[in-house]
Design a protein around this motif. Structure first.
Motif, PDB file in Angstrom:
ATOM      1  N   ALA A 188       0.843  -1.190   0.000  1.00 46.96           N
ATOM      2  CA  ALA A 188       0.000   0.000   0.000  1.00 46.96           C
ATOM      3  C   ALA A 188       0.884   1.249   0.000  1.00 46.96           C
ATOM      4  CB  ALA A 188      -0.904   0.005   1.231  1.00 46.96           C
ATOM      5  N   GLN A 189       0.374   2.274  -0.652  1.00 42.87           N
ATOM      6  CA  GLN A 189       1.173   3.500  -0.712  1.00 42.87           C
ATOM      7  C   GLN A 189       1.085   4.241   0.620  1.00 42.87           C
ATOM      8  OE1 GLN A 189      -1.663   3.065  -2.478  1.00 42.87           O
ATOM      9  NE2 GLN A 189      -2.858   4.942  -2.586  1.00 42.87           N
ATOM     10  N   SER A 190       2.067   5.088   0.865  1.00 45.00           N
ATOM     11  CA  SER A 190       2.057   5.933   2.053  1.00 45.00           C
ATOM     12  C   SER A 190       2.687   7.268   1.707  1.00 45.00           C
ATOM     13  CB  SER A 190       2.798   5.280   3.224  1.00 45.00           C
ATOM     14  OG  SER A 190       4.158   5.170   2.935  1.00 45.00           O
ATOM     15  N   VAL A 191       2.358   8.276   2.495  1.00 44.47           N
ATOM     16  CA  VAL A 191       2.877   9.624   2.296  1.00 44.47           C
ATOM     17  C   VAL A 191       3.403  10.137   3.621  1.00 44.47           C
ATOM     18  CG1 VAL A 191       2.347  11.974   1.579  1.00 44.47           C
ATOM     19  CG2 VAL A 191       1.169  10.057   0.500  1.00 44.47           C
ATOM     20  N   THR A 192       4.581  10.726   3.596  1.00 44.59           N
ATOM     21  CA  THR A 192       5.165  11.293   4.802  1.00 44.59           C
ATOM     22  C   THR A 192       5.417  12.776   4.598  1.00 44.59           C
ATOM     23  OG1 THR A 192       6.273   9.202   5.323  1.00 44.59           O
ATOM     24  CG2 THR A 192       7.089  11.189   6.414  1.00 44.59           C
ATOM     25  N   GLN A 193       4.865  13.567   5.494  1.00 41.80           N
ATOM     26  CA  GLN A 193       5.203  14.975   5.559  1.00 41.80           C
ATOM     27  C   GLN A 193       5.919  15.160   6.897  1.00 41.80           C
ATOM     28  OE1 GLN A 193       0.921  16.193   3.925  1.00 41.80           O
ATOM     29  NE2 GLN A 193       2.243  17.984   4.075  1.00 41.80           N
ATOM     30  N   PRO A 194       7.219  15.254   6.884  1.00 42.78           N
ATOM     31  CA  PRO A 194       7.977  15.197   8.140  1.00 42.78           C
ATOM     32  C   PRO A 194       7.824  16.427   9.029  1.00 42.78           C
ATOM     33  CG  PRO A 194       9.430  15.507   6.257  1.00 42.78           C
ATOM     34  CD  PRO A 194       8.081  15.306   5.708  1.00 42.78           C
ATOM     35  N   THR A 247      -4.213   8.743  -1.011  1.00 41.17           N
ATOM     36  CA  THR A 247      -3.604   8.742   0.315  1.00 41.17           C
ATOM     37  C   THR A 247      -3.045  10.127   0.591  1.00 41.17           C
ATOM     38  OG1 THR A 247      -3.033   6.401   0.174  1.00 41.17           O
ATOM     39  CG2 THR A 247      -1.841   7.720   1.786  1.00 41.17           C
ATOM     40  N   PHE A 248      -3.502  10.730   1.686  1.00 41.17           N
ATOM     41  CA  PHE A 248      -3.057  12.062   2.066  1.00 41.17           C
ATOM     42  C   PHE A 248      -2.004  11.975   3.163  1.00 41.17           C
ATOM     43  CE2 PHE A 248      -6.059  14.856  -0.068  1.00 41.17           C
ATOM     44  CZ  PHE A 248      -7.105  14.009  -0.375  1.00 41.17           C
ATOM     45  N   GLY A 249      -1.062  12.908   3.146  1.00 42.77           N
ATOM     46  CA  GLY A 249      -0.184  13.091   4.284  1.00 42.77           C
ATOM     47  C   GLY A 249      -0.952  13.752   5.418  1.00 42.77           C
ATOM     48  N   ILE A 250      -0.313  13.835   6.580  1.00 40.07           N
ATOM     49  CA  ILE A 250      -1.022  14.388   7.737  1.00 40.07           C
ATOM     50  C   ILE A 250      -1.035  15.906   7.744  1.00 40.07           C
ATOM     51  CG2 ILE A 250      -0.592  12.352   9.154  1.00 40.07           C
ATOM     52  CD1 ILE A 250       1.514  14.041  10.646  1.00 40.07           C
ATOM     53  N   GLY A 251      -0.320  16.513   6.818  1.00 42.99           N
ATOM     54  CA  GLY A 251      -0.375  17.955   6.682  1.00 42.99           C
ATOM     55  C   GLY A 251       0.781  18.673   7.353  1.00 42.99           C
ATOM     56  N   THR A 252       1.124  19.838   6.798  1.00 43.10           N
ATOM     57  CA  THR A 252       2.111  20.744   7.382  1.00 43.10           C
ATOM     58  C   THR A 252       1.438  22.092   7.563  1.00 43.10           C
ATOM     59  OG1 THR A 252       4.000  19.662   6.321  1.00 43.10           O
ATOM     60  CG2 THR A 252       4.308  21.936   7.070  1.00 43.10           C
ATOM     61  N   LYS A 253       1.434  22.570   8.793  1.00 40.16           N
ATOM     62  CA  LYS A 253       0.801  23.851   9.081  1.00 40.16           C
ATOM     63  C   LYS A 253       1.838  24.948   8.950  1.00 40.16           C
ATOM     64  CE  LYS A 253      -2.718  23.888  11.700  1.00 40.16           C
ATOM     65  NZ  LYS A 253      -3.701  23.803  12.810  1.00 40.16           N
TER      66      LYS A 253
END
Lengths: 113, 115
Positions: free
Chosen positions: B1-7, B104-110
């Motif tokens: 499964a794909q994944s996305v990381t926004q560090p 698949t979305f990353g968790i976001g960067t504010k």
């Protein structure tokens, strides 16, 4: 421009109530989606629909159901609202033959007390 | 499964400074890649997308992103940030194959912009 509208921007309900969230899109899109958004968790897919009367479970369908009687309208139903369903709910749509970019509504912030 | 990381969960930049938001993905092949922006209290708006071809893509509001296959990255950039860019930014990936494929979305960067 694609327009996706949601019936309420803010909603406050009591535990145990049945809650309806409505979403309407005006661009004749086949696909429609419901997400919930929580801090630190990003967007999580609840349900999606690729045609009238068709629905598929997403990642977190428990406690939710959906209805799509007309192509432009996709409803999310909380059969018996609970406090852990307090969240931001986002509706989105996309055309069938597309490279999967989605168009989002403004969101409904639901608080269950 | 794909994944996305926004560090980076939060980033603060001064108005007029340059910006880079990081996005890394995990997927067997090159997926379709997107950046969305969410202003406070609003839904998500598409900033830009990458399907194939030129690895540097231009989007709305003066943003651009570069796809680097070797690094599995799709970083978002802006040369000079404006106060109105304060928002949350989401990277998203979709498999490059037929039929319906889940986004698949990353968790976001504010992003916070200070004067």
């Amino acid at each position: 421009d694609v327009k996706v509208t949601q019936s309420s921007r803010y909603l406050v309900k009591r535990t145990g109530e049945k809650v309806f969230l409505e979403c309407v899109q005006d661009m004749d899109h086949e696909n429609m989606f419901w997400y919930r958004q929580d801090p630190g968790l990003g967007l999580r897919l609840i349900y999606f629909s690729y045609d009238v009367k068709m629905k598929e479970k997403g990642d977190i369908p428990e406690g939710y159901s959906v209805s799509r009687e007309k192509k432009e309208r996709f409803s999310l139903i909380l059969e018996s609202a609970s406090t852990n369903q307090t969240s931001m709910y986002l509706c989105a749509s996309s055309p069938l033959k597309t490279r999967r970019e989605q168009y989002f509504g403004p969101g409904t912030r639901l608080t269950v007390t | 499964a794909q994944s996305v990381t926004q560090p980076d969960i939060h980033i603060t930049v001064s108005e007029g400074a340059s910006l880079e938001l990081r996005c890394n993905y995990s997927y067997g092949a090159t997926p379709y890649l997107f950046w969305y922006v969410q202003s406070p209290g609003q839904g998500l708006q598409l900033l830009l997308k990458y399907f194939s071809g030129d690895t540097l893509v231009q989007g709305i509001k003066g943003f651009e992103a570069e796809f680097k296959r070797s690094q599995s990255s799709f970083n978002l950039r802006k040369p000079s940030v404006h106060w109105s860019d304060a928002a949350e930014y989401f990277c998203a990936v979709v498999p490059n194959s037929g039929g319906y494929q889940k986004v698949t979305f990353g968790i976001g960067t504010k992003l916070q912009v200070i004067p």
